[in-house]
Scaffold this active site. Sequence first.
Site, short mmCIF file in Angstrom:
data_model
loop_
_atom_site.label_atom_id
_atom_site.label_comp_id
_atom_site.label_asym_id
_atom_site.label_seq_id
_atom_site.Cartn_x
_atom_site.Cartn_y
_atom_site.Cartn_z
N HIS A 1 -11.21 13.03 -10.24
CA HIS A 1 -9.74 12.93 -10.41
C HIS A 1 -9.36 13.69 -11.66
O HIS A 1 -9.49 13.20 -12.77
CB HIS A 1 -9.32 11.46 -10.53
CG HIS A 1 -7.84 11.26 -10.60
ND1 HIS A 1 -7.16 10.42 -9.76
CD2 HIS A 1 -6.90 11.77 -11.44
CE1 HIS A 1 -5.87 10.43 -10.06
NE2 HIS A 1 -5.69 11.25 -11.07
N HIS B 1 -6.47 16.45 -13.64
CA HIS B 1 -5.23 17.21 -13.74
C HIS B 1 -5.49 18.45 -14.60
O HIS B 1 -5.96 18.33 -15.75
CB HIS B 1 -4.13 16.37 -14.41
CG HIS B 1 -3.74 15.16 -13.62
ND1 HIS B 1 -2.77 15.19 -12.64
CD2 HIS B 1 -4.20 13.88 -13.66
CE1 HIS B 1 -2.64 13.97 -12.12
NE2 HIS B 1 -3.50 13.17 -12.72
N LEU B 2 -5.18 19.60 -14.05
CA LEU B 2 -5.35 20.84 -14.80
C LEU B 2 -4.02 21.50 -15.16
O LEU B 2 -3.99 22.46 -15.91
CB LEU B 2 -6.20 21.83 -13.99
CG LEU B 2 -7.69 21.49 -13.87
CD1 LEU B 2 -8.37 22.44 -12.91
CD2 LEU B 2 -8.37 21.52 -15.23
N ARG B 3 -2.92 20.99 -14.59
CA ARG B 3 -1.59 21.56 -14.81
C ARG B 3 -1.54 23.00 -14.30
O ARG B 3 -2.28 23.38 -13.40
CB ARG B 3 -1.18 21.46 -16.28
CG ARG B 3 -1.30 20.07 -16.89
CD ARG B 3 -0.61 18.99 -16.12
NE ARG B 3 -0.58 17.72 -16.86
CZ ARG B 3 -0.40 16.54 -16.31
NH1 ARG B 3 -0.25 16.44 -14.99
NH2 ARG B 3 -0.37 15.45 -17.05
N LYS C 1 -3.32 13.24 -1.60
CA LYS C 1 -3.03 12.32 -2.68
C LYS C 1 -1.67 11.69 -2.42
O LYS C 1 -0.66 12.40 -2.34
CB LYS C 1 -3.04 13.04 -4.02
CG LYS C 1 -2.67 12.13 -5.22
CD LYS C 1 -3.69 11.03 -5.43
CE LYS C 1 -3.28 10.10 -6.56
NZ LYS C 1 -3.37 10.76 -7.87
N HIS D 1 -2.45 6.57 -5.63
CA HIS D 1 -2.04 6.02 -6.92
C HIS D 1 -1.46 4.66 -6.61
O HIS D 1 -0.30 4.54 -6.20
CB HIS D 1 -1.01 6.92 -7.60
CG HIS D 1 -0.61 6.45 -8.97
ND1 HIS D 1 -0.80 7.19 -10.12
CD2 HIS D 1 -0.04 5.28 -9.39
CE1 HIS D 1 -0.36 6.52 -11.16
NE2 HIS D 1 0.11 5.34 -10.74
N HIS E 1 -8.07 5.58 -10.13
CA HIS E 1 -8.03 5.08 -11.52
C HIS E 1 -7.73 3.57 -11.59
O HIS E 1 -6.72 3.17 -12.16
CB HIS E 1 -7.05 5.87 -12.38
CG HIS E 1 -5.73 6.20 -11.72
ND1 HIS E 1 -4.91 5.26 -11.15
CD2 HIS E 1 -5.09 7.40 -11.57
CE1 HIS E 1 -3.83 5.84 -10.68
NE2 HIS E 1 -3.92 7.13 -10.92
N ASP F 1 -9.05 11.34 -14.68
CA ASP F 1 -7.59 11.34 -14.78
C ASP F 1 -7.16 12.02 -16.07
O ASP F 1 -6.12 11.68 -16.65
CB ASP F 1 -7.02 9.91 -14.69
CG ASP F 1 -5.52 9.88 -14.41
OD1 ASP F 1 -4.98 10.92 -13.98
OD2 ASP F 1 -4.89 8.83 -14.63
N ALA G 1 5.09 11.07 -22.93
CA ALA G 1 4.51 11.33 -21.61
C ALA G 1 3.24 10.51 -21.42
O ALA G 1 2.50 10.27 -22.37
CB ALA G 1 4.21 12.82 -21.46
#
Length: 335
Positions: A12, A14-16, A95, A132, A166, A238, A253
């Site tokens: 899991h 996030h690379l943006r 997802k 999620h 998560h 995550d 954020a």
Amino acid sequence: MQITLSSPLDMHLHLRDGDMLRLTAPLSADFAGAVIMPNLVPPVSTPEMMQAYAERIESAMGGADFTRYMTLFFTPLSEAQLDAAAAAPGFFGFKLYPAGITTNSEGGLRDFADAEPTLRAMEERGIPLLVHGESHGFVMDREAEFLATYRALATRFPKLKLCMEHITTAAAVQLLDEFPNICATVTLQHLLITLNDVAGGALKPHLFCKPIAKRPEDKEALLSAALGGHPRLFFGSDSAPHPQHKKECCGCAAGVFTAPVALPALAQLFAEHGALDKLQGFVSGNACRHYGLAPVEKIVTLRDTPMQVPAAYRSFGQTVVPMFAGEELGWSVAH
């Protein structure tokens, strides 16, 4: 002391995108691959968008051997659209975000009844559904309230490959043993901290994430399952980078950036509990067996040699603060 891991995976990540992707992608390159989250702006919701994003990730990785397991943002689809997605190179699964529940999820699902035909078709095709799992209730209860939805999905679709993303509570760990078609990911931060670490004294914005960290008994249940080698519990960082100014502000954020410290911190944690023999399964073996994955071959050796964590990572006009910023970890990547 040292441990050698074979093809560790982050289930899991996030690379943006854009300059943030260019900064963060190489910092995950110690892993052999990762399941990439689709909640960009706009969300990655079509095979064409997914392929374009995969190509941007490959370019940002700078030649590193890294298997990209790509996900699509879940929306109700026809069977033809599902088949097109499943045929796309690198596709891993969908997802699902409840609408508005976390970063860039405003276009998520509002009514699970609308999703049933798509979920039935996914079940027939063996396509994983990553969820999620939070309600819109009181923030400490959101995961617990969502467990009823997981139970309903696992019962109604008994062959659906359903992943609780998560997880943060002891109740979610218990649910793993109720249904064989349910698996889960757990983050580094939820194995280490409680809400008290985030807000018990001066607020620590770089530890604030969603789902929020919970109570000591929840952390202990998660840690016990990971250290005990639960076969359907996988590491999913995550890791969620945000620019420093988006974390150190009003309206902070949600997300903890752990990618560059995840493997050393996990090795230290498992070593401290005498469970290094369980680390391979947690960071690769369990997920590979469950999903039938074959990531690129990559050997990573970690040693109990101290690592000084940078105060921040800066490049391409971006500044991101990692977990353990400015601190010393007892383990580091040796090779």
